[in-house]
Enzyme design. Structure first.
Site, short mmCIF file in Angstrom:
data_model
loop_
_atom_site.label_atom_id
_atom_site.label_comp_id
_atom_site.label_asym_id
_atom_site.label_seq_id
_atom_site.Cartn_x
_atom_site.Cartn_y
_atom_site.Cartn_z
N GLY A 17 0.76 -4.86 0.98
CA GLY A 17 -0.56 -5.12 0.08
C GLY A 17 -0.31 -5.62 -1.29
O GLY A 17 -1.31 -6.24 -1.95
N ALA B 183 0.81 -1.37 -0.03
CA ALA B 183 0.09 -0.01 0.01
C ALA B 183 0.96 1.25 -0.15
O ALA B 183 1.81 1.17 0.44
CB ALA B 183 -0.93 0.15 1.18
N GLU C 50 -0.50 -9.32 -0.68
CA GLU C 50 -2.01 -9.65 -0.34
C GLU C 50 -2.63 -9.44 -1.71
O GLU C 50 -3.63 -10.61 -1.72
CB GLU C 50 -2.50 -8.57 0.52
CG GLU C 50 -1.81 -8.76 2.25
CD GLU C 50 -1.99 -7.57 2.93
OE1 GLU C 50 -1.92 -6.34 2.78
OE2 GLU C 50 -2.37 -7.69 4.27
N GLU D 16 4.99 -4.87 7.26
CA GLU D 16 4.09 -3.80 7.68
C GLU D 16 4.42 -3.44 9.22
O GLU D 16 4.50 -2.47 9.49
CB GLU D 16 2.52 -4.34 7.79
CG GLU D 16 1.95 -4.21 6.53
CD GLU D 16 1.82 -5.14 5.72
OE1 GLU D 16 2.68 -6.28 5.96
OE2 GLU D 16 0.99 -5.43 4.84
N1 CAA Z 1 4.60 3.24 -0.70
C1 CAA Z 1 4.96 4.33 -1.43
N2 CAA Z 1 6.26 4.78 -1.89
C2 CAA Z 1 7.16 3.52 -1.93
C3 CAA Z 1 6.65 2.08 -1.49
C4 CAA Z 1 5.57 2.29 -0.75
N3 CAA Z 1 4.86 0.91 -0.46
N4 CAA Z 1 7.68 1.35 -1.56
C5 CAA Z 1 8.70 1.91 -2.20
N5 CAA Z 1 8.31 3.23 -2.51
C6 CAA Z 1 8.94 4.34 -3.21
C7 CAA Z 1 10.31 4.64 -2.36
O1 CAA Z 1 9.61 5.77 -1.41
C8 CAA Z 1 11.02 5.21 -3.43
O2 CAA Z 1 10.34 6.64 -4.00
P1 CAA Z 1 11.67 7.81 -4.07
O3 CAA Z 1 12.45 7.30 -5.30
O4 CAA Z 1 10.67 8.99 -4.26
O5 CAA Z 1 12.63 7.97 -2.78
C9 CAA Z 1 10.76 4.35 -4.73
O6 CAA Z 1 9.69 3.78 -4.39
C10 CAA Z 1 11.83 3.26 -4.80
O7 CAA Z 1 11.94 2.50 -3.66
P2 CAA Z 1 13.65 2.41 -2.67
O8 CAA Z 1 14.32 3.48 -3.16
O9 CAA Z 1 13.07 2.23 -1.56
O10 CAA Z 1 13.94 0.96 -3.67
P3 CAA Z 1 14.98 -0.03 -2.95
O11 CAA Z 1 15.07 -1.16 -4.12
O12 CAA Z 1 15.95 0.58 -2.33
O13 CAA Z 1 14.08 -0.78 -1.96
C11 CAA Z 1 12.02 -2.13 -1.15
C12 CAA Z 1 12.94 -1.66 -2.34
C13 CAA Z 1 12.44 -3.09 -0.27
C14 CAA Z 1 10.57 -2.62 -1.71
C15 CAA Z 1 11.47 -0.47 -0.30
O14 CAA Z 1 10.98 0.34 -1.33
C16 CAA Z 1 10.44 -0.95 0.74
O15 CAA Z 1 10.65 -1.41 1.76
N6 CAA Z 1 9.18 -0.48 0.55
C17 CAA Z 1 8.12 -0.39 1.42
C18 CAA Z 1 7.57 -1.77 1.64
C19 CAA Z 1 6.45 -1.95 2.62
O16 CAA Z 1 6.65 -1.63 3.56
N7 CAA Z 1 5.39 -2.37 2.23
C20 CAA Z 1 4.23 -2.37 2.91
C21 CAA Z 1 3.41 -1.23 2.81
S1 CAA Z 1 1.90 -1.15 4.13
C22 CAA Z 1 0.77 -2.29 3.46
O17 CAA Z 1 0.90 -2.51 2.27
C23 CAA Z 1 -0.43 -2.32 4.45
C24 CAA Z 1 -1.37 -3.33 3.97
O18 CAA Z 1 -1.28 -4.49 4.20
C25 CAA Z 1 -2.74 -2.82 3.05
#
Ligand code: CAA
Length: 258
Positions: free
Chosen positions: A109, A65, A112, A132
């Site tokens: 998400g 998400a 999911e 999460e």
């Molecule tokens: N939401 C918003 N932006 C996101 C994102 C997310 N879930 N995941 C990645 N991005 C964005 C980053 O902020 C980054 O943006 P900028 O270039 O503007 O800084 C861009 O995508 C590229 O990401 P990274 O630079 O972080 O890329 P990476 O290769 O170094 O890492 C990753 C990849 C490990 C997937 C890392 O991006 C990450 O940990 N993302 C978040 C994953 C996460 O926590 N997901 C769960 C979300 S909560 C949820 O989903 C609730 C639910 O159950 C419904």
């Protein structure tokens, strides 16, 4: 119809939805989820579409998400808008078969949403996770429930409690994905599976899907009773008559989807 966050195309009877927010690793914001819902509505209403594929990019199916969108939301915001239930569940409510073709990150998400599909074909670079907990929340689109049913308590607990990611190989071993293919072959292999489904009787495929899904929602005895009723009902169809006649006459069945 043009969409801002997804690409939509058809190949024969296969409808393909490609998540397309590369700048955010396909993070699932409300606009994207609304686009997916509309595309699914279109494919479900189109009788020429027999199977749907949901996919992302080589780097990310979806990284979860959208955290930027969620960060300012309060409890009352998410409660009042019925966040997740109101729109994400459209994927799990799809009556036509839907295959997730997953490469790269399928996190939160994203994992999911893939699990809401009927089966997952994974590229060898796929990574599944429910991270999460690192954000001070828990999975909210079925992660604690569907993942546990698919991979069992111990693996689900480790992923949900620690944010541990599963490789494609581990995911196949655990039963989360139906199979793993080379990244370059992901779409070709998924399309082949979808085209196979398209050649079959559409209502039978939909009934079979409903029966398998029932297994996750009821007792064994109730599930078997449901299946038996549905199985009996298939004998009333033109496609049953055609399928069995074709077998006996040693020819390919020409299903009319009736
Ligand atoms: N939401 C918003 N932006 C996101 C994102 C997310 N879930 N995941 C990645 N991005 C964005 C980053 O902020 C980054 O943006 P900028 O270039 O503007 O800084 C861009 O995508 C590229 O990401 P990274 O630079 O972080 O890329 P990476 O290769 O170094 O890492 C990753 C990849 C490990 C997937 C890392 O991006 C990450 O940990 N993302 C978040 C994953 C996460 O926590 N997901 C769960 C979300 S909560 C949820 O989903 C609730 C639910 O159950 C419904």
């Amino acid at each position: 119809m043009a969409y801002d966050n997804i690409l939509v195309e058809t190949k024969g009877g296969v409808g393909i939805i490609t998540l397309d927010r590369p700048e955010a690793l396909n993070a699932l914001n409300s606009a994207l989820i609304a686009d997916v819902g509309q595309a699914l509505d279109g494919f479900e209403a189109d009788e020429n579409i027999g199977c749907i594929i949901l996919t992302g990019s080589a780097k990310a199916f979806a990284a979860g998400a959208d955290i930027t969108e969620m960060a300012p939301k309060s409890y009352m915001d998410v409660y009042r808008e019925d966040f997740i239930t109101a729109n994400w569940e459209r994927v799990s409510q799809c009556r036509k078969p839907i295959i997730a073709a997953v490469a790269g990150f399928a996190l939160g998400g994203g994992c999911e949403m893939a699990m809401m599909c009927d089966f997952i074909i994974a590229a060898d670079n796929a990574k599944f996770g429910q991270p999460e907990i690192n954000l001070g929340i828990i999975p909210g689109a079925g992660g604690t429930q569907r993942l546990t049913r698919f991979v069992g308590k111990s693996k689900a607990m480790e992923m949900v409690l620690t944010g541990h990611m599963m490789t494609a190989e581990d995911a196949e071993r655990a039963g989360l994905v139906s199979r793993v293919v080379a990244l370059d072959d992901l779409m070709e292999e998924t399309l082949a599976a979808a085209e196979k489904i398209c050649k079959l009787s559409q209502p039978m495929v939909m009934i079979a899907k409903e029966c398998v899904n029932r297994a996750y929602e009821t007792t064994l005895a109730e599930g078997v009773r449901f299946e038996r009723r549905m199985f009996h009902s298939t004998f009333s169809t033109e496609d049953k008559a055609e399928g069995m006649a074709a077998f006996l006459e040693k020819r390919t069945a020409q299903f009319k989807h009736r």
